[in-house]
Scaffold this motif. Structure first.
Motif, PDB file in Angstrom:
ATOM      1  N   TYR A 165       0.823  -1.209   0.000  1.00  0.00           N
ATOM      2  CA  TYR A 165       0.000   0.000   0.000  1.00  0.00           C
ATOM      3  C   TYR A 165       0.857   1.259   0.000  1.00  0.00           C
ATOM      4  O   TYR A 165       0.554   2.237  -0.698  1.00  0.00           O
ATOM      5  CB  TYR A 165      -0.912  -0.010   1.222  1.00  0.00           C
ATOM      6  CG  TYR A 165      -1.760   1.233   1.382  1.00  0.00           C
ATOM      7  CD1 TYR A 165      -3.053   1.287   0.877  1.00  0.00           C
ATOM      8  CD2 TYR A 165      -1.267   2.348   2.035  1.00  0.00           C
ATOM      9  CE1 TYR A 165      -3.831   2.424   1.020  1.00  0.00           C
ATOM     10  CE2 TYR A 165      -2.025   3.493   2.186  1.00  0.00           C
ATOM     11  CZ  TYR A 165      -3.310   3.530   1.682  1.00  0.00           C
ATOM     12  OH  TYR A 165      -4.068   4.665   1.819  1.00  0.00           O
ATOM     13  N   SER A 166       1.928   1.260   0.786  1.00  0.00           N
ATOM     14  CA  SER A 166       2.775   2.447   0.867  1.00  0.00           C
ATOM     15  C   SER A 166       3.353   2.796  -0.503  1.00  0.00           C
ATOM     16  O   SER A 166       3.539   3.981  -0.826  1.00  0.00           O
ATOM     17  CB  SER A 166       3.900   2.232   1.886  1.00  0.00           C
ATOM     18  OG  SER A 166       4.676   1.101   1.558  1.00  0.00           O
ATOM     19  N   VAL A 167       3.637   1.785  -1.324  1.00  0.00           N
ATOM     20  CA  VAL A 167       4.161   2.041  -2.670  1.00  0.00           C
ATOM     21  C   VAL A 167       3.105   2.748  -3.513  1.00  0.00           C
ATOM     22  O   VAL A 167       3.391   3.746  -4.187  1.00  0.00           O
ATOM     23  CB  VAL A 167       4.610   0.730  -3.338  1.00  0.00           C
ATOM     24  CG1 VAL A 167       5.140   1.002  -4.746  1.00  0.00           C
ATOM     25  CG2 VAL A 167       5.670   0.029  -2.496  1.00  0.00           C
ATOM     26  N   LEU A 168       1.864   2.238  -3.493  1.00  0.00           N
ATOM     27  CA  LEU A 168       0.795   2.888  -4.261  1.00  0.00           C
ATOM     28  C   LEU A 168       0.542   4.305  -3.757  1.00  0.00           C
ATOM     29  O   LEU A 168       0.294   5.217  -4.550  1.00  0.00           O
ATOM     30  CB  LEU A 168      -0.494   2.061  -4.159  1.00  0.00           C
ATOM     31  CG  LEU A 168      -0.483   0.660  -4.783  1.00  0.00           C
ATOM     32  CD1 LEU A 168      -1.868   0.032  -4.685  1.00  0.00           C
ATOM     33  CD2 LEU A 168      -0.013   0.701  -6.229  1.00  0.00           C
ATOM     34  N   ASP A 169       0.601   4.490  -2.448  1.00  0.00           N
ATOM     35  CA  ASP A 169       0.340   5.812  -1.886  1.00  0.00           C
ATOM     36  C   ASP A 169       1.433   6.813  -2.268  1.00  0.00           C
ATOM     37  O   ASP A 169       1.167   8.014  -2.411  1.00  0.00           O
ATOM     38  CB  ASP A 169       0.245   5.696  -0.359  1.00  0.00           C
ATOM     39  CG  ASP A 169      -0.551   6.842   0.250  1.00  0.00           C
ATOM     40  OD1 ASP A 169      -1.381   7.438  -0.457  1.00  0.00           O
ATOM     41  OD2 ASP A 169      -0.349   7.138   1.444  1.00  0.00           O
TER      42      ASP A 169
END
Length: 891
Positions: free
Chosen positions: A678-682
């Motif tokens: 998720y942190s990558v997409l964010d």
């Protein structure tokens, strides 16, 4: 030193408190009742200890009463050394020593480790914050119920009054010294807990209530106290059986079996007295075995310690040492083995030894028989009933569900029953020493194997240092890692692992603004994948129809790992050799490694390969100031639970695993795993560099957000510690829906960024998954497998495409992706490894779908997948029409 003592002595009690907290919470759906359940359970567990303490205290009182007149006389007629010598002689004549007076404090000493465990657990429990219970507004703060002078905390006062009342009942007729001692401790607890969270005070108040009831009962009916303990134990077992049948979710046959087991266990204490009477009719030499020694108990317990503390954790880590290396502040994975060994030592050595020495010879006999029995059960479950659960992540979450059929459970229980009878036969035949010798040999064997595992782990860890030094380590900020061009063409392929195609309409209906944000996209719901798991489902996605399971098996002279690597390299090679700037992130299982081994890209310097999964997690948590547990915290807690999971009978593993929560009170552990992707997409806007140069780019990205299930905060579906808004979708209580909604919303934010930077129209974007979810969330068409699992996401936005999201029911497969990625860009594209053209001609015939494919990574030397035509199917035209699915064995 203090940390080691805490891990060995207190941590086992913390884990008992935690598991009771979790399961009572699932029953009552209320944190306050969870605390009450913990108090009652701990009090019940302590009853045998209190009984022993009461015996010792009564013995001390009797001795003191007997010796008091003579001691008083000696003290009245002598002084100094003469008095000391006379008292010493008198004590020795009566087999007594003044240090034995400490026995009178044993009942108090029992409470101290439990108090420390409860305090350390409840005082830091995030779920208490803001939670109300009855008249308590916030269990995470002092109650402040009396609104005087800033608020007076009433609950600690009530706790102290109950404590004093219990002390008064208990010490009725006792010497003044014991009364002062108990009332003094009540005052100490009042001072210690006055400003503590009311949840902790509630726990101790309920302990005092239970103590009061116990003391009253002892005073009224002391000789029947053992019967009441048995009654309460049986009542708890019956309650658990009712919970399993009415509340606990899972396979009905499994629930029924567990419920019956608990009923049987509840009857055992009542059957034992009857069995004793029957045994008394047998010859005396058969009925009364010789007393077993401490070694008969401790050798099996030591073997259990090594098995759970060293062998099982090292067996897991040795399969992929790199995956467990360099986690947070811990470099070598041996640390996690050592930490688990300390926790296991507390359970199987320290506390078990304490209990053994506390009880009478008869109870010691029971312990000495139970220990080898439990060891044999554990070895049987570890080696004969290991289970097939798929690939496990570094956060100890399996990529498939934990389930066992009723036949397997019955077989397991039958084997365990035979082993139990075998131990009992040896015991009553006075040959238990044979089991002790066998346990000793087992101890030496698993110790040696554990040492060998640790040697291999340390060896690979040492060899991995250079690899680790080339990776991104501690981040202080996010910087761009790939570039998109305003003037050239950008091809973006994003594999969202296990993204759920059938959720898409519900996600967009819940957030209608997404229809316009996904401008130019075409959604293909009628898409099939060739397997339900990444290891076999991903190669066709990256390599096309030459890498479907059936086609891979045709090249039976080439190891499957080579063919897997070919599929991952095909598109990067095609684009880079055509002059594109190529970036690859997080390819699935290169070299069949669960930790990204990017060395397969070394021969292609024009291909930039990166690991992003989990790289940005700590930075994201720090920036958002949310107290999610780190991966190292999860491992430090759950690796021991993993060992317990492995030694437990299959019937109980689902309850231990708890869908990856491992008996934790909140699912934040799984949220941490979700955050790795998720942190990558964010951060995608910050990870994207923009250039005005006329270059063509290709970005091939894999992201696991949609694979790691957890609940998120609606309507934006963002990670929070305690979710309060689950949205208004029909699937709002499905974690899989939450993570899919989060992925589409974060990608929507990136697409808005691309539009702002004039990068959207000149980009071809493909969103695809390797397979769908295991359960059928939507599709119910009567086939003997879950169609949704073979229905991957497929969405395509072509260059300069306009209009809101469209839906196209054309029959597709995720093996179409390579063709969709290169069409109209690469003239006459061919697979550089086989020389064959890239097309979609295979769809003109029914497609072979490997329902039977293994969820494990294949042995590197294996050249084919194990497929079963009796389970596999061909499909064509429309996957939602059961008439279009036909068993492969009929072809």
């Amino acid at each position: 030193m203090l940390n080691n003592l805490y891990t060995i002595i207190i941590y086992p009690l913390v884990q008992i408190i935690e598991i009771v907290f979790v399961f009572t919470g699932k029953i009552f759906k209320n944190t306050g009742f969870s605390i009450v359940g913990v108090s009652i359970t701990v009090s019940l567990l302590c009853l045998p200890l209190y009984a022993v303490a009461e015996q010792w205290q009564q013995l001390e009182r009797d001795i003191q009463k007997k010796l008091k007149p003579k001691i008083k006389k000696i003290k009245s007629v002598s002084r100094g050394d003469e008095q000391y010598m006379l008292l010493s002689t008198y004590y020795r004549q009566n087999n007594y020593h003044p240090v034995y007076a400490l026995r009178s404090t044993f009942g108090l000493l029992i409470q101290i480790p439990f108090f420390i465990a409860a305090y350390s657990y409840l005082s830091r429990l995030e779920t208490l914050n803001g939670t109300s219970f009855l008249f308590i507004r916030d269990l995470g703060a002092p109650d402040g119920l009396v609104p005087l002078g800033g608020g007076i905390n009433l609950l600690p006062v009530l706790m102290t009054l109950i404590n004093c009342l219990a002390g008064a009942v208990y010490t009725s007729g006792f010497p003044l010294k014991e009364k002062v001692q108990l009332f003094g401790m009540a005052a100490v607890f009042l001072i210690l807990l006055y400003n503590s969270p009311s949840g902790l005070v509630l726990y101790w108040t309920m302990n005092n209530v239970f103590s009061l009831v116990k003391d009253i009962y002892y005073k009224i009916s002391y000789k029947h106290k053992f019967k009441i303990v048995i009654f309460l134990f049986s009542l708890v077992c019956i309650f658990l059986s009712l919970y399993i049948m009415t509340i606990y979710k899972g396979n009905f046959s499994l629930r029924l079996l567990l419920a019956v087991l608990f009923i049987v266990v509840s009857l055992v204490p009542w059957i034992i007295p009857l069995a004793k009477k029957l045994l008394s009719c047998l010859p005396r030499r058969v009925c009364i075995p010789v007393y077993t020694g401490f070694l008969d108990f401790m050798v099996p317990m030591a073997a259990l310690w090594v098995l759970t503390g060293f062998f099982i954790p090292s067996l897991l880590i040795v399969s992929s040492p790199l995956e467990f290396s360099y986690i947070d502040n811990y470099t070598t994975p041996v640390f996690f083995i050592a930490n688990t060994a300390k926790q296991s030592f507390g359970f199987f050595i320290f506390w078990s030894s304490c209990l053994f020495f506390l009880f009478s010879r008869k109870v010691k006999n029971i312990f000495a028989v139970a220990a080898p029995m439990v060891l044999m059960f554990a070895l049987c479950n570890v080696f004969l009933f290991a289970g097939n659960y798929g690939i496990i992540s570094v956060n100890l979450v399996y990529n498939s569900s934990i389930s066992h059929g009723l036949p397997e459970i019955i077989r397991n229980l039958a084997v365990l029953l035979i082993l139990a009878l075998f131990v009992l036969i040896l015991y009553f035949s006075r040959k238990l020493k044979f089991i002790t010798v066998a346990a000793l040999l087992c101890l030496f064997s698993i110790t040696g194997l554990s040492a060998y595992h640790i040697f291999l782990i340390q060896k690979e860890y040492s060899a991995s240092r250079e690899y680790h030094n080339n990776r991104i380590s501690e981040l202080t900020q996010v910087t761009p890692i790939f570039t998109l061009s305003k003037a050239g063409k950008n091809t973006v392929l994003i594999m969202l692992d296990r993204a759920v195609s059938v959720f898409l309409p519900y996600i967009f209906d819940e957030s209608p603004e997404l229809y316009s944000v996904y401008e130019g996209f075409v959604f293909y719901p009628n898409t099939v994948s060739f397997n339900g798991y990444t290891s076999i489902g991903a190669p066709p996605l990256f390599g096309g129809y030459e890498y479907t399971p059936r086609e891979i098996n045709k090249r039976d002279e080439v190891p499957v790992v080579i063919k897997h690597n070919e599929s991952l390299l095909m598109l990067p090679r095609i684009f880079s050799e055509a002059g594109y700037s190529v970036t690859v992130t997080d390819p699935p299982y290169p070299n069949y490694s669960t930790k990204e081994d990017l060395r397969i890209y070394d021969p292609y310097p024009k291909v930039k390969a990166l690991v992003t999964d989990s790289v940005y997690t700590k930075l994201w948590i720090k920036e958002h100031d949310i107290n999610f547990p780190s991966t190292s915290d999860i491992l430090k807690r759950n690796l021991f639970w993993y060992s317990i999971f492995k030694i437990a009978p299959p019937a109980f593993r689902q309850g231990i695993y708890l869908q990856g929560d491992w008996c934790a009170p909140v699912s934040s552990q799984k949220t941490t795993l979700t955050l790795n992707g998720y942190s990558v997409l964010d951060y995608l806007p910050k990870l994207t560099a923009v250039t005005d140069k006329e270059i063509n780019t290709a970005l091939i990205m894999v992201n696991n957000t949609t694979h790691e299930t957890s609940f998120l905060q609606a309507p934006e579906y963002r990670p929070v510690l305690n979710v309060t808004n689950y949205g208004n979708s029909p699937f709002k209580k499905e974690m899989a829906y939450h993570i899919n909604a989060a992925a589409f919303k974060r990608l929507a934010e990136w697409f808005e960024y691309l539009k702002e930077q004039d990068l959207y129209d000149n980009s071809r974007i493909i969103l695809v998954s390797d397979h769908g979810p295991e359960p059928n969330f939507v599709t119910k068409i009567g086939l003997p497998f879950n169609v949704d699992q073979f229905n991957p996401l497929l969405m395509v936005k072509d260059f300069n495409a306009k209009g809101n999201l469209k839906t196209d029911m054309t029959f597709m497969s995720n093996a179409d992706v390579p063709y969709l990625a290169v069409k109209d860009q690469i003239e006459g594209p061919i697979n550089p490894f086989t020389g064959k053209g890239i097309d979609t001609e295979a769809k003109k015939s029914p497609l072979y779908i490997a329902i039977s494919g293994s969820i494990h990574l294949a042995d590197p030397m294996t050249t084919t997948f194990m497929l079963d035509p009796k389970k596999d199917y061909y499909v064509h035209t429309n996957i939602f029409d059961p008439a279009n699915w036909e068993r492969a064995e009929k072809w």
